[in-house]
Design a protein around this motif. Structure first.
Motif, PDB file in Angstrom:
ATOM      1  N   GLY A  95       0.803  -1.208   0.000  1.00 19.20           N
ATOM      2  CA  GLY A  95       0.000   0.000   0.000  1.00 19.20           C
ATOM      3  C   GLY A  95       0.838   1.260   0.000  1.00 19.20           C
ATOM      4  N   LEU A  96       0.138   2.372   0.119  1.00 21.88           N
ATOM      5  CA  LEU A  96       0.758   3.690   0.100  1.00 21.88           C
ATOM      6  C   LEU A  96       0.356   4.415   1.378  1.00 21.88           C
ATOM      7  CD1 LEU A  96       2.356   5.743  -1.701  1.00 21.88           C
ATOM      8  CD2 LEU A  96       0.137   6.540  -2.519  1.00 21.88           C
ATOM      9  N   THR A  97       1.347   4.933   2.108  1.00 20.87           N
ATOM     10  CA  THR A  97       1.080   5.678   3.332  1.00 20.87           C
ATOM     11  C   THR A  97       1.605   7.099   3.183  1.00 20.87           C
ATOM     12  OG1 THR A  97       3.185   5.162   4.410  1.00 20.87           O
ATOM     13  CG2 THR A  97       1.392   3.538   4.637  1.00 20.87           C
ATOM     14  N   GLU A  98       1.201   7.962   4.095  1.00 26.97           N
ATOM     15  CA  GLU A  98       1.696   9.337   4.052  1.00 26.97           C
ATOM     16  C   GLU A  98       3.204   9.384   4.207  1.00 26.97           C
ATOM     17  OE1 GLU A  98      -0.325  12.821   5.212  1.00 26.97           O
ATOM     18  OE2 GLU A  98      -1.864  11.678   6.275  1.00 26.97           O
ATOM     19  N   ALA A  99       3.754   8.440   4.979  1.00 30.16           N
ATOM     20  CA  ALA A  99       5.198   8.402   5.172  1.00 30.16           C
ATOM     21  C   ALA A  99       5.936   8.105   3.868  1.00 30.16           C
ATOM     22  CB  ALA A  99       5.559   7.373   6.228  1.00 30.16           C
ATOM     23  N   ASP A 100       5.260   7.455   2.914  1.00 31.53           N
ATOM     24  CA  ASP A 100       5.879   7.129   1.620  1.00 31.53           C
ATOM     25  C   ASP A 100       5.926   8.332   0.690  1.00 31.53           C
ATOM     26  OD1 ASP A 100       6.075   4.391   2.321  1.00 31.53           O
ATOM     27  OD2 ASP A 100       3.992   4.053   1.676  1.00 31.53           O
ATOM     28  N   LEU A 101       5.129   9.339   0.964  1.00 28.89           N
ATOM     29  CA  LEU A 101       4.926  10.431   0.021  1.00 28.89           C
ATOM     30  C   LEU A 101       5.867  11.602   0.280  1.00 28.89           C
ATOM     31  CD1 LEU A 101       1.036  10.430   0.070  1.00 28.89           C
ATOM     32  CD2 LEU A 101       2.453   9.798  -1.891  1.00 28.89           C
TER      33      LEU A 101
ATOM     34  N   LEU B  86       5.036  17.331  -7.069  1.00 31.88           N
ATOM     35  CA  LEU B  86       5.791  17.226  -8.319  1.00 31.88           C
ATOM     36  C   LEU B  86       6.994  16.303  -8.142  1.00 31.88           C
ATOM     37  CD1 LEU B  86       5.536  20.945  -9.354  1.00 31.88           C
ATOM     38  CD2 LEU B  86       4.626  19.039 -10.666  1.00 31.88           C
ATOM     39  N   ALA B  87       7.634  16.369  -6.976  1.00 33.16           N
ATOM     40  CA  ALA B  87       8.739  15.460  -6.693  1.00 33.16           C
ATOM     41  C   ALA B  87       8.227  14.022  -6.569  1.00 33.16           C
ATOM     42  CB  ALA B  87       9.453  15.875  -5.411  1.00 33.16           C
ATOM     43  N   GLN B  88       7.041  13.848  -5.984  1.00 33.09           N
ATOM     44  CA  GLN B  88       6.456  12.514  -5.895  1.00 33.09           C
ATOM     45  C   GLN B  88       6.102  11.982  -7.286  1.00 33.09           C
ATOM     46  OE1 GLN B  88       6.100  10.548  -3.202  1.00 33.09           O
ATOM     47  NE2 GLN B  88       5.305   8.950  -4.551  1.00 33.09           N
TER      48      GLN B  88
ATOM     49  N   ARG C 207      -5.470   6.362  -1.535  1.00 31.37           N
ATOM     50  CA  ARG C 207      -5.663   7.492  -2.453  1.00 31.37           C
ATOM     51  C   ARG C 207      -5.390   8.796  -1.710  1.00 31.37           C
ATOM     52  NH1 ARG C 207     -11.585   8.855  -4.958  1.00 31.37           N
ATOM     53  NH2 ARG C 207     -11.039  10.674  -6.222  1.00 31.37           N
ATOM     54  N   PHE C 208      -4.428   9.552  -2.215  1.00 33.76           N
ATOM     55  CA  PHE C 208      -4.066  10.820  -1.590  1.00 33.76           C
ATOM     56  C   PHE C 208      -4.203  11.953  -2.606  1.00 33.76           C
ATOM     57  CE2 PHE C 208      -1.922   7.698   1.030  1.00 33.76           C
ATOM     58  CZ  PHE C 208      -2.137   8.177   2.314  1.00 33.76           C
ATOM     59  N   ARG C 209      -4.684  13.081  -2.119  1.00 36.02           N
ATOM     60  CA  ARG C 209      -4.835  14.256  -2.968  1.00 36.02           C
ATOM     61  C   ARG C 209      -4.022  15.413  -2.397  1.00 36.02           C
ATOM     62  NH1 ARG C 209     -10.645  17.109  -3.797  1.00 36.02           N
ATOM     63  NH2 ARG C 209     -10.450  17.272  -1.532  1.00 36.02           N
ATOM     64  N   TYR C 210      -3.264  16.054  -3.285  1.00 32.11           N
ATOM     65  CA  TYR C 210      -2.620  17.322  -2.971  1.00 32.11           C
ATOM     66  C   TYR C 210      -3.385  18.405  -3.719  1.00 32.11           C
ATOM     67  CZ  TYR C 210       1.704  14.631  -1.837  1.00 32.11           C
ATOM     68  OH  TYR C 210       2.636  13.760  -1.342  1.00 32.11           O
ATOM     69  N   PHE C 211      -3.693  19.508  -3.050  1.00 35.82           N
ATOM     70  CA  PHE C 211      -4.267  20.632  -3.776  1.00 35.82           C
ATOM     71  C   PHE C 211      -3.602  21.920  -3.305  1.00 35.82           C
ATOM     72  CE2 PHE C 211      -7.104  20.055  -0.135  1.00 35.82           C
ATOM     73  CZ  PHE C 211      -7.295  21.340   0.338  1.00 35.82           C
ATOM     74  N   LYS C 212      -3.468  22.841  -4.251  1.00 35.60           N
ATOM     75  CA  LYS C 212      -2.759  24.085  -3.970  1.00 35.60           C
ATOM     76  C   LYS C 212      -3.687  25.074  -3.288  1.00 35.60           C
ATOM     77  CE  LYS C 212       0.679  25.197  -6.472  1.00 35.60           C
ATOM     78  NZ  LYS C 212       1.600  25.625  -7.569  1.00 35.60           N
ATOM     79  N   GLN C 213      -3.215  25.605  -2.170  1.00 37.72           N
ATOM     80  CA  GLN C 213      -3.987  26.560  -1.398  1.00 37.72           C
ATOM     81  C   GLN C 213      -3.769  27.979  -1.917  1.00 37.72           C
ATOM     82  OE1 GLN C 213      -4.081  24.853   3.013  1.00 37.72           O
ATOM     83  NE2 GLN C 213      -1.974  24.975   2.245  1.00 37.72           N
ATOM     84  N   ALA C 214      -4.524  28.916  -1.366  1.00 39.11           N
ATOM     85  CA  ALA C 214      -4.448  30.307  -1.829  1.00 39.11           C
ATOM     86  C   ALA C 214      -3.063  30.903  -1.628  1.00 39.11           C
ATOM     87  CB  ALA C 214      -5.495  31.148  -1.105  1.00 39.11           C
ATOM     88  N   ASP C 215      -2.341  30.423  -0.604  1.00 37.75           N
ATOM     89  CA  ASP C 215      -0.995  30.957  -0.350  1.00 37.75           C
ATOM     90  C   ASP C 215       0.084  30.258  -1.168  1.00 37.75           C
ATOM     91  OD1 ASP C 215      -0.815  28.493   0.866  1.00 37.75           O
ATOM     92  OD2 ASP C 215      -0.476  29.265   2.894  1.00 37.75           O
ATOM     93  N   GLY C 216      -0.331  29.339  -2.065  1.00 44.58           N
ATOM     94  CA  GLY C 216       0.618  28.659  -2.932  1.00 44.58           C
ATOM     95  C   GLY C 216       1.188  27.381  -2.373  1.00 44.58           C
ATOM     96  N   ARG C 217       0.897  27.089  -1.104  1.00 44.88           N
ATOM     97  CA  ARG C 217       1.396  25.853  -0.508  1.00 44.88           C
ATOM     98  C   ARG C 217       0.472  24.686  -0.832  1.00 44.88           C
ATOM     99  NH1 ARG C 217       2.352  27.036   5.724  1.00 44.88           N
ATOM    100  NH2 ARG C 217       0.214  27.846   5.457  1.00 44.88           N
ATOM    101  N   TRP C 218       1.045  23.479  -0.785  1.00 41.39           N
ATOM    102  CA  TRP C 218       0.278  22.273  -1.078  1.00 41.39           C
ATOM    103  C   TRP C 218      -0.297  21.682   0.210  1.00 41.39           C
ATOM    104  CZ3 TRP C 218      -1.048  20.858  -5.849  1.00 41.39           C
ATOM    105  CH2 TRP C 218      -0.268  21.304  -6.919  1.00 41.39           C
TER     106      TRP C 218
END
Length: 209
Positions: A12-18, A23-25, A191-202
């Motif tokens: 599986g995939l965990t947060e520790a793997d990410l 973009l690096a992932q 299943r993991f989602r990254y989304f960009k916030q208003a301040d530009g951080r993920w």
């Protein structure tokens, strides 16, 4: 088709793997697919939308992850090029079946600068340069016409470089959302989602499969 089943057995995939940077992932997963010798490890199914809201998809090849986005090359006057011109919002999916992995990217596509397009075009094999130069991509043609155009251009330019056509070049898809999906037994996938916030951080979060 209703009876076709396939169980997923990969780890599986965990947060520790990410990686903290999606973009690096993404680069990590693409590199692992290339290093494993998977067929067409950089193939991505690109979706664009027409002016009347009709989506269309096709497979293109990812050629780089740089400059804050994902780069591919095509004809600007093709169907996808015309649709991007009218609506820059696009999405693409990459699926690596032997790894039980899928990546979904949502963002906006923008043309790369001419110098970058020229450099990549010059790096392509001679036959690919010829085909790109003669093709009115997405337009109706006959095979005989295509072959005649190839022969004529080869006579003018019997070896590389072939002049890059003005309507051919690159796009860079700058993401606002990236999802990483990993198959798990009994369809309880990760299943993991990254989304960009208003301040530009993920921001990263786990989604239900």
């Amino acid at each position: 088709m209703k009876d076709v089943r396939e169980e997923y057995h990969a780890d599986g995939l965990t947060e520790a793997d990410l990686h903290d940077d999606p973009l690096a992932q993404a680069q990590r997963w693409v590199d692992e697919a290339i290093d494993a010798g998977l067929p067409l490890p950089n193939a991505m199914t690109l979706a664009t939308v027409s002016a009347d809201g009709q989506p269309s998809t096709r497979v293109v090849l990812l050629k780089g992850i740089e400059g804050g986005g994902f780069t591919f090359f095509t004809h600007y006057d093709s169907r996808k090029g015309r649709e991007i011109e009218g609506n820059a919002r696009v999405s693409f999916t990459m699926f690596w079946q032997p790894f039980d992995r899928q990546m979904i990217v949502i963002g906006e596509a923008h043309k790369v600068d001419e110098e970058e397009s020229q450099a990549y075009f010059a790096s392509r094999p001679y036959g690919s340069q010829v085909s790109a130069a003669i093709s009115p991509q997405s337009q109706p043609v006959t095979r005989e016409w295509l072959e005649a155009q190839v022969e004529a251009l080869q006579q003018q330019h019997p070896q590389a470089p072939v002049p890059k056509p003005a309507q051919w070049g690159g796009y860079r898809i700058v993401p606002t959302e990236i999802q990483f999906w990993h198959g798990r037994p009994s369809r309880l996938h990760d299943r993991f989602r990254y989304f960009k916030q208003a301040d530009g951080r993920w921001h990263r979060e786990r989604l239900a499969p």
